[in-house]
Design a protein around this motif. Sequence first.
Motif, PDB file in Angstrom:
ATOM      1  N   PRO A   1      41.619 -36.489   2.820  1.00 12.75           N
ATOM      2  CA  PRO A   1      42.823 -36.308   3.630  1.00 12.75           C
ATOM      3  C   PRO A   1      43.020 -37.339   4.733  1.00 12.75           C
ATOM      4  N   ALA A   2      41.937 -37.910   5.298  1.00 15.39           N
ATOM      5  CA  ALA A   2      42.143 -38.777   6.457  1.00 15.39           C
ATOM      6  C   ALA A   2      40.992 -39.737   6.712  1.00 15.39           C
ATOM      7  N   VAL A   3      41.331 -40.836   7.393  1.00 17.18           N
ATOM      8  CA  VAL A   3      40.347 -41.811   7.881  1.00 17.18           C
ATOM      9  C   VAL A   3      40.644 -42.039   9.360  1.00 17.18           C
ATOM     10  N   LEU A   4      39.611 -41.943  10.194  1.00 14.88           N
ATOM     11  CA  LEU A   4      39.759 -42.207  11.625  1.00 14.88           C
ATOM     12  C   LEU A   4      39.493 -43.695  11.849  1.00 14.88           C
ATOM     13  N   ASP A   5      40.462 -44.391  12.456  1.00 19.02           N
ATOM     14  CA  ASP A   5      40.372 -45.850  12.595  1.00 19.02           C
ATOM     15  C   ASP A   5      39.609 -46.236  13.860  1.00 19.02           C
ATOM     16  N   GLY A   6      38.455 -46.837  13.688  1.00 22.55           N
ATOM     17  CA  GLY A   6      37.667 -47.292  14.841  1.00 22.55           C
ATOM     18  C   GLY A   6      37.495 -48.797  14.854  1.00 22.55           C
ATOM     19  N   GLY A   7      38.335 -49.517  14.109  1.00 22.52           N
ATOM     20  CA  GLY A   7      38.194 -50.980  14.078  1.00 22.52           C
ATOM     21  C   GLY A   7      36.962 -51.403  13.297  1.00 22.52           C
ATOM     22  N   GLU A   8      36.454 -52.591  13.651  1.00 21.74           N
ATOM     23  CA  GLU A   8      35.332 -53.171  12.905  1.00 21.74           C
ATOM     24  C   GLU A   8      33.998 -52.609  13.391  1.00 21.74           C
ATOM     25  N   CYS A   9      33.079 -52.352  12.448  1.00 22.79           N
ATOM     26  CA  CYS A   9      31.756 -51.822  12.816  1.00 22.79           C
ATOM     27  C   CYS A   9      30.908 -52.933  13.431  1.00 22.79           C
ATOM     28  N   ALA A  10      30.189 -52.606  14.507  1.00 21.30           N
ATOM     29  CA  ALA A  10      29.473 -53.626  15.277  1.00 21.30           C
ATOM     30  C   ALA A  10      28.217 -54.139  14.570  1.00 21.30           C
ATOM     31  N   VAL A  11      27.496 -53.263  13.872  1.00 12.52           N
ATOM     32  CA  VAL A  11      26.253 -53.700  13.215  1.00 12.52           C
ATOM     33  C   VAL A  11      26.557 -54.222  11.816  1.00 12.52           C
ATOM     34  N   GLY A  12      27.313 -53.474  11.026  1.00  9.44           N
ATOM     35  CA  GLY A  12      27.805 -53.975   9.737  1.00  9.44           C
ATOM     36  C   GLY A  12      26.947 -53.638   8.533  1.00  9.44           C
ATOM     37  N   VAL A  13      25.661 -53.348   8.698  1.00  7.53           N
ATOM     38  CA  VAL A  13      24.833 -52.823   7.603  1.00  7.53           C
ATOM     39  C   VAL A  13      24.378 -51.426   7.990  1.00  7.53           C
ATOM     40  N   GLU A  14      24.049 -50.600   6.985  1.00  5.83           N
ATOM     41  CA  GLU A  14      23.677 -49.215   7.231  1.00  5.83           C
ATOM     42  C   GLU A  14      22.394 -49.132   8.054  1.00  5.83           C
ATOM     43  N   SER A  15      22.169 -47.928   8.602  1.00  5.72           N
ATOM     44  CA  SER A  15      21.043 -47.696   9.502  1.00  5.72           C
ATOM     45  C   SER A  15      19.695 -47.951   8.827  1.00  5.72           C
ATOM     46  N   THR A  16      18.727 -48.253   9.656  1.00  4.67           N
ATOM     47  CA  THR A  16      17.324 -48.300   9.252  1.00  4.67           C
ATOM     48  C   THR A  16      16.889 -46.887   8.883  1.00  4.67           C
ATOM     49  N   VAL A  17      16.276 -46.713   7.699  1.00 11.63           N
ATOM     50  CA  VAL A  17      15.762 -45.389   7.316  1.00 11.63           C
ATOM     51  C   VAL A  17      14.240 -45.436   7.355  1.00 11.63           C
ATOM     52  N   VAL A  18      13.652 -44.495   8.108  1.00  7.63           N
ATOM     53  CA  VAL A  18      12.208 -44.502   8.273  1.00  7.63           C
ATOM     54  C   VAL A  18      11.655 -43.089   8.093  1.00  7.63           C
ATOM     55  N   ASP A  19      10.586 -43.008   7.314  1.00  6.87           N
ATOM     56  CA  ASP A  19       9.915 -41.729   7.089  1.00  6.87           C
ATOM     57  C   ASP A  19       8.911 -41.518   8.211  1.00  6.87           C
ATOM     58  N   VAL A  20       9.085 -40.435   8.971  1.00  8.25           N
ATOM     59  CA  VAL A  20       8.201 -40.170  10.120  1.00  8.25           C
ATOM     60  C   VAL A  20       7.323 -38.944   9.873  1.00  8.25           C
ATOM     61  N   THR A  21       7.180 -38.561   8.604  1.00  8.73           N
ATOM     62  CA  THR A  21       6.371 -37.367   8.319  1.00  8.73           C
ATOM     63  C   THR A  21       4.878 -37.712   8.252  1.00  8.73           C
ATOM     64  N   GLY A  22       4.528 -38.999   8.203  1.00 11.55           N
ATOM     65  CA  GLY A  22       3.118 -39.408   8.162  1.00 11.55           C
ATOM     66  C   GLY A  22       2.649 -39.945   9.509  1.00 11.55           C
ATOM     67  N   LYS A  23       1.446 -40.561   9.513  1.00 12.53           N
ATOM     68  CA  LYS A  23       0.852 -41.064  10.768  1.00 12.53           C
ATOM     69  C   LYS A  23       1.579 -42.292  11.294  1.00 12.53           C
ATOM     70  N   THR A  24       1.814 -43.257  10.387  1.00 10.48           N
ATOM     71  CA  THR A  24       2.591 -44.450  10.757  1.00 10.48           C
ATOM     72  C   THR A  24       3.963 -44.334  10.104  1.00 10.48           C
ATOM     73  N   PRO A  25       4.997 -44.837  10.787  1.00 13.45           N
ATOM     74  CA  PRO A  25       6.323 -44.788  10.167  1.00 13.45           C
ATOM     75  C   PRO A  25       6.365 -45.680   8.928  1.00 13.45           C
ATOM     76  N   CYS A  26       7.086 -45.225   7.912  1.00 14.30           N
ATOM     77  CA  CYS A  26       7.241 -46.019   6.694  1.00 14.30           C
ATOM     78  C   CYS A  26       8.712 -46.400   6.545  1.00 14.30           C
ATOM     79  N   LEU A  27       8.982 -47.697   6.547  1.00 13.19           N
ATOM     80  CA  LEU A  27      10.356 -48.199   6.435  1.00 13.19           C
ATOM     81  C   LEU A  27      10.835 -48.077   4.999  1.00 13.19           C
ATOM     82  N   LEU A  28      11.906 -47.291   4.791  1.00 12.79           N
ATOM     83  CA  LEU A  28      12.463 -47.100   3.446  1.00 12.79           C
ATOM     84  C   LEU A  28      13.694 -47.965   3.215  1.00 12.79           C
ATOM     85  N   ARG A  29      14.454 -48.212   4.284  1.00  8.89           N
ATOM     86  CA  ARG A  29      15.647 -49.076   4.167  1.00  8.89           C
ATOM     87  C   ARG A  29      15.779 -49.855   5.470  1.00  8.89           C
TER      88      ARG A  29
END
Length: 343
Positions: free
Chosen positions: A167-195
């Motif tokens: 139904p709709a898109v909210l217009d916020g102009g251009e995204c400042a970072v431009g790539v998706e967020s860093t994804v990190v698994d924090v369920t273990g002792k050291t964080p594991c970078l997934l993306r």
Amino acid sequence: MREYATRLLPGDALGVKEAAALLRAGELVGIPTETVYGLAADALNGGAVSRIFTAKGRPQDNPLIVHIADLDALPLLAAEVPELAARLARAYWPGPLTMIFRKSARIPDEVSAGLATVAVRMPSHPLARAVIREAGTPLAAPSANLSGSPSPTLAAHVMADLAGRIPAVLDGGECAVGVESTVVDVTGKTPCLLRPGGITPAMLAAVAGGVSVHPAVTGRLPEGAAAASPGMKYKHYAPKAHVVLVRGTPAAYAAFVNARQAGQVAAMCFDGEEGALRVPYITYGRREDSAEQARRVFDALRRLDEIGAQTVYCACPPEEGVGLAVYNRLLRAAGFEVIDVAG
Ligand code: TXA
Ligand code: MG
């Protein structure tokens, strides 16, 4: 699927109110974040969330990120918040960091795609935060593109992919970072970078004391291997053109591209290096500026289709800092096809 006359809502208080009202009613809205535009639904409403998969054509087994505006919402979503996660949240939230937690019983199966975990992030974009608060519920949101297409960094990209389907898109102009967020698994002792994303491995290590990088970040998952992050196994971010990454000096890259003029060959190159090329080109930032490449990479991939390119030789970006995220996305757009040229 129902058909909509998709409205572009202004990025102001009225637009936020309308977006939030639609979300409360179980509808989908494209919303800006500092990374890319998200296709949002009420994360606690399984029926609303399942519509995201239909609208995007997204595989059902790929789980969604839940977006919150305040830390108070986290214990409702995560069964447990490890000390490591609390420290990373203090350092990098709000911002382009997604953390994987063991999920609470409140998370609908549609969000977690059957996994025992849930991905949560607190975006920093003021409009995203305002919509979450006004809706009064956490929002599940994948990137607001058709599944497989480059992620949207402008409201116009969302419209190009999803007009008629939401139904709709909210217009916020251009995204400042431009790539998706860093994804990190924090369920273990050291964080594991997934993306990889805007929060770099060095930034994670500075807070956590160390970080491991999942092999799928820079390589292809072996056939049949269980994906730690299901999204990593799909071909992604790809324009219609056939993309090939070319790694080498500016001179070696230009010589390689210029030797391949048959058919509809195009180049995706760095600003200032286009003068040496004898084929149509799209630039995506200066070679030494990874942040600029991150901002422009998805728009550049979309433009390649507009110029009708069939084969695209893309200059390989440096992998340092946020450059790792740019490289990761281009590697997937290229279906892992990388050519090293001498020079
Ligand atoms: O910046 C972003 O993260 C954007 C904006 C809208 O916030 N969202 C986004 O969502 O990129 P999406 O759905 O395109 O990518 C989410 C990634 C996928 O690779 C998915 O497999 C992974 O996160 N993911 C989600 N939940 C997960 C979980 N429980 N465990 C592992 N990976 C998960
Ligand atoms: Mg996506």
